[in-house]
Design a protein around this motif. Structure first.
Motif, PDB file in Angstrom:
ATOM      1  N   THR A  63      -3.842   3.468   5.798  1.00 15.73           N
ATOM      2  CA  THR A  63      -4.952   4.213   5.194  1.00 15.73           C
ATOM      3  C   THR A  63      -5.380   5.407   6.042  1.00 15.73           C
TER       4      THR A  63
ATOM      5  N   VAL B 102      -6.463  -6.664  -2.668  1.00 14.11           N
ATOM      6  CA  VAL B 102      -6.346  -5.202  -2.627  1.00 14.11           C
ATOM      7  C   VAL B 102      -7.030  -4.589  -3.846  1.00 14.11           C
TER       8      VAL B 102
ATOM      9  N   ILE C 232       0.829  -1.209   0.000  1.00 12.33           N
ATOM     10  CA  ILE C 232       0.000   0.000   0.000  1.00 12.33           C
ATOM     11  C   ILE C 232       0.862   1.257   0.000  1.00 12.33           C
TER      12      ILE C 232
ATOM     13  N   GLY D  64      -8.068  -5.602   4.220  1.00 11.87           N
ATOM     14  CA  GLY D  64      -7.592  -6.264   5.438  1.00 11.87           C
ATOM     15  C   GLY D  64      -8.644  -7.167   6.046  1.00 11.87           C
TER      16      GLY D  64
ATOM     17  N   THR E   1      -3.771  -2.264   7.089  1.00 10.67           N
ATOM     18  CA  THR E   1      -4.660  -1.432   6.264  1.00 10.67           C
ATOM     19  C   THR E   1      -5.068  -0.167   7.012  1.00 10.67           C
TER      20      THR E   1
ATOM     21  N   ALA F 292     -10.605  -0.095   1.908  1.00 15.40           N
ATOM     22  CA  ALA F 292     -10.249  -0.340   3.310  1.00 15.40           C
ATOM     23  C   ALA F 292     -10.667  -1.732   3.781  1.00 15.40           C
TER      24      ALA F 292
END
Length: 451
Positions: free
Chosen positions: A166, A240, A37, A253, A162, A250
């Protein structure tokens, strides 16, 4: 159901080193997704993100067996304390370079360094269990427990990664990996009472460094770990992208956590039972089940259908790894166990690197379908190798049991000449009879308990 788990955790120091090992290896569930990410956020490219992940995993593949060999010779704490410091510092460097969108080649350098010095904490935990427990059923339960703890790591880790990347900062995931790795490692390696005694330098004429992986059975089990790793790496990338396609990035995860939940449940159920069928038969069954579960990803179109597929596939994952680990423990010399188990982790990481790289490219070209297709290929390849080499695995397990039985008989003979105590001799005789019965069951009646 859980009495066998209570029994092993009541052993002196067992609960403590298992908990410390859990903490020390927790970052393994955060690194891949955090790095994926972060780098995609900074550079906008899944190919680069997959490649940086892959070189770190290949660094682990190159460094972990060497570290394991040093661990077997000189001890876990002496080797691994400085190694985890260097690995964690390199993770922080990856985060720093990505934060300023620095040269990509620096990401590769620091990623490979982080992997090379990470070491296989899971193998070292299992080595401590093998040093503490000598009954096959209890050792299988211990390995299942560690597989279950691995799944707790992978159930919660991706969600944490995540959330950190994020909602906090794109670098927060890797920073957490570095901090947890250092603190957990210091705790685990401070528990010297349960650390296996180092063997010192390998004596002349003993197995050299490469001979463990010259065994056909070890190569067969290694192929299972490669396939499982390719599957996991591909799923990371594909999930993902799948959640991004649905507009809920989001939740990636959460989906990975669902798979880990299924694997956790599979591990707990599997480890609580004393299986009465041949180990090789269980092995091929769970490998096929895992491959079938992986093939369902291509048919998912929504969050709920992916969640079901992830859970079902997860149910077969931990038992597959537990059985494969048990086979390795049976056929590798005790003095080389950390190295043998680390080789398996190494091959899983090679598979993961392959999955990340290929799935990253396929995902860039074809979306999440490309990533899930790569996961299916990994499962199929693993199954083909397992089926083709099943006779070899059976032969190695029988040879291992014969050797174990002979060693016990030799020990009995030595005790009869050196001790007057009958209690110890009776214990050894009982163990020898058990080993002999197991060998007989494998060759005469496959339906009976053989391990």
């Amino acid at each position: 159901m859980f009495s066998s788990y209570r029994e092993i955790l009541s052993k002196p120091g067992a609960a403590l080193f298992s908990a410390a090992g859990f903490a020390a290896r927790y970052p393994m569930a955060l690194i891949s997704l955090s790095m994926l990410i972060l780098i995609h956020t900074a550079y906008g490219n899944y190919t680069i993100a997959g490649q940086v992940n892959a070189v770190g995993i290949l660094g682990f593949a190159a460094g972990a067996p060497m570290l394991a060999r040093l661990v077997d010779r000189y001890g876990q704490a002496k080797v691994m304390r400085p190694a985890i410091m260097l690995s964690s510092a390199s993770l922080l460097a990856v985060a720093g370079v990505a934060a300023i969108q620095g040269p990509v080649w620096l990401l590769y350098v620091f990623s490979v360094t982080a992997g090379m010095f990470a070491g296989s904490i899971g193998a070292m935990v299992r080595s401590r269990w093998s040093n503490l427990l000598h009954q096959p059923d209890l050792l299988n339960t211990a390995f299942a427990l560690e597989a279950a703890l691995d799944e707790i790591v992978f159930m919660t880790g991706p969600m944490i990664a995540t959330a950190l990347t994020t909602y906090v900062h794109p670098t927060a995931g890797l920073i957490a990996c570095a901090v947890i790795g250092v603190l957990g490692g210091i705790w685990f390696f401070s528990l010297r009472a349960t650390e296996p005694a180092p063997t010192g330098k390998i004596a002349a004429g003993s197995l050299d460094a490469g001979m463990i992986m010259k065994s056909g059975t070890m190569l067969s089990i290694a192929a299972t770990f490669v396939g499982a790793g390719a599957m996991l790496g591909s799923i990371d990338v594909a999930v993902v992208e799948f959640t991004k396609e649905l507009g809920v990035p989001a939740s990636a995860g959460l989906q990975l956590g669902i798979m880990a939940t299924g694997s956790l449940l599979g591990a707990l159920i599997f480890g609580s039972r004393q299986w009465r069928v041949p180990l090789s038969r269980i092995y091929i069954s769970v490998v096929i089940a895992l491959a079938l579960g992986t093939s369902t990803f291509l048919f998912t179109t929504a969050q709920w259908s992916l969640g079901i597929a992830m859970f079902i596939t997860g149910m077969a994952f931990a038992p597959t790894i537990t059985i494969a680990t048990t086979i390795v423990q049976r056929i590798v010399p005790a003095s080389r166990l950390t190295e043998g188990l680390t080789w398996m982790n190494t091959f899983m990481n090679i598979g993961t690197a392959t999955g990340l790289t290929v799935a990253g490219r396929l995902t860039d070209l074809h979306g999440s379908t490309g990533g899930f297709f790569m996961a299916m290929i990994g499962g199929a390849a693993m199954t083909v190798v397992a089926v083709a080499t099943l006779p070899l695995i059976r032969t190695s397990l029988r040879a291992s049991r014969r050797q174990h039985s002979q060693e016990l008989q030799d020990a009995i003979s030595g005790e009869e000449h050196t001790e007057s105590s009958t209690g110890r001799t009776e214990d050894l005789s009982s163990s020898a009879e058990t080993a002999g019965s197991a060998e007989s069951a494998e060759t005469q009646n496959p339906g009976e308990k053989v391990e």
